[in-house]
Motif scaffolding. Structure first.
Motif, PDB file in Angstrom:
ATOM      1  N   ASN A 281      31.686  82.432  20.500  1.00  0.00           N
ATOM      2  CA  ASN A 281      32.156  83.591  21.234  1.00  0.00           C
ATOM      3  C   ASN A 281      32.834  83.226  22.541  1.00  0.00           C
ATOM      4  O   ASN A 281      33.102  84.085  23.380  1.00  0.00           O
ATOM      5  N   MET A 282      33.061  81.917  22.758  1.00  0.00           N
ATOM      6  CA  MET A 282      33.700  81.461  23.991  1.00  0.00           C
ATOM      7  C   MET A 282      35.157  81.099  23.723  1.00  0.00           C
ATOM      8  O   MET A 282      35.546  80.821  22.583  1.00  0.00           O
ATOM      9  N   MET A 283      35.962  81.030  24.751  1.00  0.00           N
ATOM     10  CA  MET A 283      37.373  80.686  24.606  1.00  0.00           C
ATOM     11  C   MET A 283      37.546  79.209  24.368  1.00  0.00           C
ATOM     12  O   MET A 283      36.827  78.388  24.935  1.00  0.00           O
ATOM     13  N   ASN A 284      38.512  78.856  23.508  1.00  0.00           N
ATOM     14  CA  ASN A 284      38.875  77.461  23.349  1.00  0.00           C
ATOM     15  C   ASN A 284      39.729  77.028  24.527  1.00  0.00           C
ATOM     16  O   ASN A 284      40.382  77.851  25.176  1.00  0.00           O
ATOM     17  N   PRO A 285      39.765  75.717  24.838  1.00  0.00           N
ATOM     18  CA  PRO A 285      40.557  75.267  25.977  1.00  0.00           C
ATOM     19  C   PRO A 285      42.007  75.694  25.896  1.00  0.00           C
ATOM     20  O   PRO A 285      42.593  76.112  26.885  1.00  0.00           O
ATOM     21  N   SER A 286      42.629  75.615  24.702  1.00  0.00           N
ATOM     22  CA  SER A 286      44.034  75.992  24.577  1.00  0.00           C
ATOM     23  C   SER A 286      44.223  77.470  24.826  1.00  0.00           C
ATOM     24  O   SER A 286      45.220  77.907  25.396  1.00  0.00           O
ATOM     25  N   ASP A 287      43.246  78.297  24.416  1.00  0.00           N
ATOM     26  CA  ASP A 287      43.346  79.730  24.635  1.00  0.00           C
ATOM     27  C   ASP A 287      43.254  80.046  26.112  1.00  0.00           C
ATOM     28  O   ASP A 287      43.936  80.937  26.621  1.00  0.00           O
ATOM     29  N   ASN A 312      44.057  68.035  26.268  1.00  0.00           N
ATOM     30  CA  ASN A 312      43.700  67.733  27.665  1.00  0.00           C
ATOM     31  C   ASN A 312      42.399  66.944  27.758  1.00  0.00           C
ATOM     32  O   ASN A 312      41.564  67.185  28.619  1.00  0.00           O
ATOM     33  N   GLY A 313      42.228  66.010  26.832  1.00  0.00           N
ATOM     34  CA  GLY A 313      41.037  65.162  26.866  1.00  0.00           C
ATOM     35  C   GLY A 313      39.777  65.837  26.364  1.00  0.00           C
ATOM     36  O   GLY A 313      38.692  65.263  26.450  1.00  0.00           O
ATOM     37  N   GLN A 314      39.897  67.060  25.832  1.00  0.00           N
ATOM     38  CA  GLN A 314      38.739  67.785  25.329  1.00  0.00           C
ATOM     39  C   GLN A 314      38.911  68.087  23.854  1.00  0.00           C
ATOM     40  O   GLN A 314      40.024  68.374  23.390  1.00  0.00           O
ATOM     41  N   GLN A 315      37.819  68.011  23.123  1.00  0.00           N
ATOM     42  CA  GLN A 315      37.848  68.323  21.694  1.00  0.00           C
ATOM     43  C   GLN A 315      37.958  69.827  21.494  1.00  0.00           C
ATOM     44  O   GLN A 315      37.278  70.608  22.153  1.00  0.00           O
ATOM     45  N   SER A 316      38.807  70.257  20.568  1.00  0.00           N
ATOM     46  CA  SER A 316      38.980  71.668  20.273  1.00  0.00           C
ATOM     47  C   SER A 316      39.114  71.848  18.765  1.00  0.00           C
ATOM     48  O   SER A 316      39.636  70.982  18.078  1.00  0.00           O
ATOM     49  N   GLU A 336      52.145  63.089  18.531  1.00  0.00           N
ATOM     50  CA  GLU A 336      51.303  62.073  19.171  1.00  0.00           C
ATOM     51  C   GLU A 336      49.893  62.574  19.479  1.00  0.00           C
ATOM     52  O   GLU A 336      49.019  61.802  19.873  1.00  0.00           O
ATOM     53  N   SER A 337      49.666  63.876  19.322  1.00  0.00           N
ATOM     54  CA  SER A 337      48.329  64.424  19.615  1.00  0.00           C
ATOM     55  C   SER A 337      47.300  63.820  18.656  1.00  0.00           C
ATOM     56  O   SER A 337      47.557  63.679  17.452  1.00  0.00           O
ATOM     57  N   LEU A 338      46.110  63.487  19.180  1.00  0.00           N
ATOM     58  CA  LEU A 338      45.042  62.919  18.356  1.00  0.00           C
ATOM     59  C   LEU A 338      44.326  64.030  17.610  1.00  0.00           C
ATOM     60  O   LEU A 338      43.995  65.078  18.175  1.00  0.00           O
ATOM     61  N   VAL A 339      44.099  63.784  16.320  1.00  0.00           N
ATOM     62  CA  VAL A 339      43.397  64.760  15.479  1.00  0.00           C
ATOM     63  C   VAL A 339      42.332  64.027  14.672  1.00  0.00           C
ATOM     64  O   VAL A 339      42.339  62.796  14.540  1.00  0.00           O
ATOM     65  N   TRP A 340      41.407  64.830  14.137  1.00  0.00           N
ATOM     66  CA  TRP A 340      40.364  64.264  13.276  1.00  0.00           C
ATOM     67  C   TRP A 340      39.940  65.312  12.273  1.00  0.00           C
ATOM     68  O   TRP A 340      39.895  66.509  12.569  1.00  0.00           O
ATOM     69  N   LYS A 341      39.690  64.847  11.015  1.00  0.00           N
ATOM     70  CA  LYS A 341      39.135  65.706   9.986  1.00  0.00           C
ATOM     71  C   LYS A 341      38.017  64.949   9.295  1.00  0.00           C
ATOM     72  O   LYS A 341      37.858  63.730   9.449  1.00  0.00           O
ATOM     73  N   ASN A 342      37.223  65.688   8.570  1.00  0.00           N
ATOM     74  CA  ASN A 342      36.092  65.085   7.872  1.00  0.00           C
ATOM     75  C   ASN A 342      36.588  64.004   6.910  1.00  0.00           C
ATOM     76  O   ASN A 342      37.479  64.231   6.093  1.00  0.00           O
ATOM     77  N   GLY A 343      36.021  62.788   7.023  1.00  0.00           N
ATOM     78  CA  GLY A 343      36.408  61.661   6.188  1.00  0.00           C
ATOM     79  C   GLY A 343      37.190  60.607   6.942  1.00  0.00           C
ATOM     80  O   GLY A 343      37.281  59.461   6.473  1.00  0.00           O
ATOM     81  N   LEU A 344      37.800  60.957   8.082  1.00  0.00           N
ATOM     82  CA  LEU A 344      38.529  59.969   8.879  1.00  0.00           C
ATOM     83  C   LEU A 344      37.529  59.142   9.694  1.00  0.00           C
ATOM     84  O   LEU A 344      36.595  59.698  10.277  1.00  0.00           O
TER      85      LEU A 344
END
Length: 371
Positions: A281-287, A312-316, A336-344
């Motif tokens: 129920n909280m805002m994401n950093p990008s929002d 901005n150095g924070q996981q979202s 260039e943005s870092l991303v991650w999904k299940n299995g990486l």
């Protein structure tokens, strides 16, 4: 308790009371069948009052000093005895020495729990204890109302009655104060002063005065106390920082999982999902950066791939492709943005993921910088 009496023949010549106790309020002078002689000496010390009683009726009263007992110093008793022209024979009278000093540090407390109604916790049981001090201000009234014919009267004889008065006034004061139960500890002085004022008339009816009253502690059930502490902590906690701390600890625990790369990915995803659930129920950093406050998204469709994004150095995240496309349009996400999904096994640039290539083909590239 000390008593000194000088005897001449069979008659008492000196009447006095030497008190070596700390709790004697009233002492009846012991005559042992002897009568008081005309012109006997009466010695009343500081902190004492002497009261003469004739056949159950209070007569003359003496404040501190030394007196010669005769018709001049015993006007009321002389009238009761019918001594019109003085007297030379011994006479009988009961002499009570009443201590007028302060009786300090008397203990009081609630025998049984007092039930109060609280707006937040409903019906609550509390207990309390403290100290009080008192002194006798009207010796005849005290003898008439309390002592009666007792030979000696100590604080022990009256303590239960005084405690009952105090507890009754305490119950009234706390009930009428309408204070939240968690505020009692910070308002002990105010409650003490209120109850101190209420008790003055109660004690005065017995010829007494309350000189000091203190509430030392008000206790409540442990479960209520624990709940109050927890609510107090929550009011001081920054929930956003707490969420980030929880997520960091979950990631750290997942990274230390020795079950291998796949297991680490599952553990990491579970940890992040747990943290994400706390902040749904909280805002994401990008929002927050774009001044938006969007509601939590619905759960992903079966088989849909979700990505977490470093902003901005924070996981979202996690985000589906539609949401990732919005981030690209907002220029929050790029190749260039870092991303991650299940299995990486680790975070990777978004441009290296084959299933994300459609994000760059449906969106025009950023405008070149002006020279």
């Amino acid at each position: 308790m000390g008593l000194f009496s000088k005897l001449r023949g069979e008659f008492i010549d000196i009447i006095e009371f030497l008190d070596n106790t700390q709790d004697t309020i009233v002492y009846r002078f012991e005559r042992h069948g002897n009568e008081i002689k005309n012109n006997a000496k009466l010695i009343v010390r500081e902190g004492q009052t002497a009261v003469f009683v004739n056949e159950g009726q209070i007569a003359d009263i003496f404040t501190p000093g030394t007196y010669t007992l005769n018709t001049e110093n015993l006007p009321v008793l002389s009238t009761l005895k019918g001594w019109k022209y003085g007297f030379n024979s011994p006479f009988k009278a009961e002499v009570y020495f009443v201590s007028t000093k302060n009786f300090l540090d008397q203990k009081w407390g609630t025998k049984n729990a007092i039930i109060l109604s609280d707006n937040r916790f409903g019906m609550v049981e509390i207990r309390a204890f403290g100290i009080y001090s008192f002194k006798i201000t009207d010796a005849p009234v005290f003898i008439r109302e309390i002592v009666g014919t007792n030979q000696s009267f100590t604080t022990r004889h009256i303590s239960e009655q005084l405690k009952s008065i105090i507890v009754t006034r305490f119950s009234d004061a706390t009930g009428e104060s309408n204070l939240p139960i968690e505020s009692y500890a910070s308002n002990l002085n105010e409650l003490s002063e209120a109850i101190f004022g209420y008790m003055q008339s109660d004690f005065a009816a017995y010829g007494m005065e309350v000189t000091k009253f203190l509430i030392e502690n008000i206790s409540m059930p442990e479960d209520v106390k624990k709940e109050i502490f927890e609510l107090s902590r929550l009011e001081k906690i920054d929930l956003d920082k707490l969420t980030k701390l929880k997520a960091a600890k979950a990631m750290e625990a997942a990274a230390e999982n020795p079950s291998g790369t796949a297991g680490m990915g599952v553990g990491l995803g579970a940890g992040i999902a747990m943290a994400q659930q706390m902040t749904q129920n909280m805002m994401n950093p990008s929002d927050r950066q774009n001044g938006q406050n969007t509601p939590a998204p619905p759960p992903p469709l079966p088989g849909e791939t979700l990505y977490y994004v470093a902003i901005n150095g924070q996981q979202s995240g996690p985000y589906n492709l539609a949401r990732l496309l919005e981030l690209v349009k907002q220029q929050v996400l790029n190749r260039e943005s870092l991303v991650w999904k299940n299995g990486l096994p680790e975070w990777v640039p978004a441009g290296e993921q084959a299933d994300l290539q459609s994000l760059w083909t449906t969106t025009p590239p950023p405008l070149p910088k002006q020279k």
